[in-house]
Design an enzyme around this catalytic site. Structure first.
Site, PDB file in Angstrom:
ATOM      1  N   ALA A  65       4.372   4.460  -6.476  1.00  2.48           N
ATOM      2  CA  ALA A  65       3.604   3.607  -7.378  1.00  2.48           C
ATOM      3  C   ALA A  65       2.790   4.472  -8.337  1.00  2.48           C
ATOM      4  O   ALA A  65       2.517   5.641  -8.059  1.00  2.48           O
ATOM      5  CB  ALA A  65       2.695   2.688  -6.580  1.00  2.48           C
ATOM      6  N   GLY A 109       6.453   3.979  -3.004  1.00  2.94           N
ATOM      7  CA  GLY A 109       7.135   2.807  -3.526  1.00  2.94           C
ATOM      8  C   GLY A 109       8.588   3.072  -3.863  1.00  2.94           C
ATOM      9  O   GLY A 109       9.416   2.158  -3.806  1.00  2.94           O
ATOM     10  N   GLU A 112      10.361   2.631  -0.703  1.00  6.37           N
ATOM     11  CA  GLU A 112      10.364   1.204  -0.382  1.00  6.37           C
ATOM     12  C   GLU A 112      11.363   0.440  -1.241  1.00  6.37           C
ATOM     13  O   GLU A 112      12.020  -0.493  -0.758  1.00  6.37           O
ATOM     14  CB  GLU A 112       8.952   0.643  -0.547  1.00  6.37           C
ATOM     15  CG  GLU A 112       8.000   1.155   0.523  1.00  6.37           C
ATOM     16  CD  GLU A 112       6.561   0.774   0.270  1.00  6.37           C
ATOM     17  OE1 GLU A 112       5.964   0.095   1.116  1.00  6.37           O
ATOM     18  OE2 GLU A 112       6.018   1.163  -0.792  1.00  6.37           O
ATOM     19  N   GLU A 132       1.466   7.287   1.770  1.00  7.65           N
ATOM     20  CA  GLU A 132       0.268   6.531   1.394  1.00  7.65           C
ATOM     21  C   GLU A 132      -0.944   6.868   2.257  1.00  7.65           C
ATOM     22  O   GLU A 132      -2.085   6.749   1.791  1.00  7.65           O
ATOM     23  CB  GLU A 132       0.564   5.022   1.462  1.00  7.65           C
ATOM     24  CG  GLU A 132       1.454   4.495   0.355  1.00  7.65           C
ATOM     25  CD  GLU A 132       2.947   4.645   0.647  1.00  7.65           C
ATOM     26  OE1 GLU A 132       3.742   4.094  -0.132  1.00  7.65           O
ATOM     27  OE2 GLU A 132       3.307   5.313   1.643  1.00  7.65           O
TER      28      GLU A 132
END
Length: 258
Positions: A65, A109, A112, A132
């Site tokens: 992200a 991300g 993911e 994270e």
């Protein structure tokens, strides 16, 4: 002029989406995720497309992200904007097979996003991690849910709690990826697979995808019942009868996707 966050092209019956923020290692911000969702839904609604490929660059599939965009957000910012759910989950609405072609970094991300795809083809340069915890955050785009389903609780805990990075061979051994190919052959191998998949009957592909997802997410009893209904429904399909007749006639079937 700002570049388009994703690039879109077609290769026969395959739709190809390339993440396109190279200077940010394809960090996933709202603009990119909006564009990715729109491209996925456009291909999903296109009768000429039978499979979809998502890829990045040789250096990074997606490095996670966009932290620079998030650093000053408050709880009310993310709650009221429905952060993640609003656009990251669009991929769950796609009924056609989605294949990730991953080279370089698939971090946070990016990992993911790969996990949300149906098949993950990894270059031998690929690296996967959910780091994270280093930011006092957690994998919140499905990582804590999809990763244990893919590789088991113990290994998922290890990755999430320690920020461990897996190379391509480890990711393959763990079951995080479908197969590993040489980096220089990544797109060719992925397109060859996607082309094969897209040549099959589209309603059958969608039925299989939905059935496997039921197995992934529900009980065995519910999954078996759903699978059986999907099998019975195949007998209402012209493609299924064409496939069986072609087998009996020792010829290649001609599917009309009906």
């Amino acid at each position: 002029m700002e570049t388009q966050p994703v690039l879109v092209e077609t290769r026969g019956r395959v739709g190809v989406i390339t993440l396109n923020r190279p200077q940010q290692l394809n960090a996933l911000n709202d603009a990119l995720m909006d564009a990715l969702g729109a491209a996925l839904l456009a291909f999903d609604g296109d009768e000429a497309i039978g499979a979809i490929v998502i890829t990045g660059s040789a250096k990074a599939f997606a490095a996670g992200a966009d932290i620079a965009a998030m650093v000053d957000w408050t709880y009310m910012d993310v709650f009221q904007s429905d952060f993640i759910t609003r656009n990251w989950e669009t991929i769950r609405r796609v009924r056609k097979p989605v294949i990730a072609a991953v080279a370089g970094f698939a971090m946070g991300g990016g990992c993911e996003l790969a996990l949300a795809c149906d098949i993950v083809i990894a270059a031998d340069t690929a690296k996967f991690a959910l780091p994270e915890i280093k930011l006092a955050m957690l994998p919140g785009a499905g990582g804590t849910q999809r990763l244990p389903r893919a590789i088991g609780k113990a290994k998922a805990m290890d990755m999430c709690l320690s920020a461990r990075t897996l190379n391509a061979e480890e990711a393959d051994r763990y079951g995080l990826v479908s197969r590993v190919v040489p980096a220089q052959a990544l797109l060719d191998e992925t397109l060859a697979l996607a082309t094969t998949i897209a040549s099959y009957s589209l309603p059958a592909l969608m039925a299989i995808k939905e059935s496997v997802n039921r197995a992934h997410e529900g009980s065995l009893t519910e999954g078996i019942g759903f699978e059986r209904r999907q099998l019975h429904a195949r007998f209402a399909s012209a493609d299924a009868h064409e496939g069986m007749r072609a087998f009996m006639d020792k010829r290649k079937p001609v599917f009309t996707h009906g």
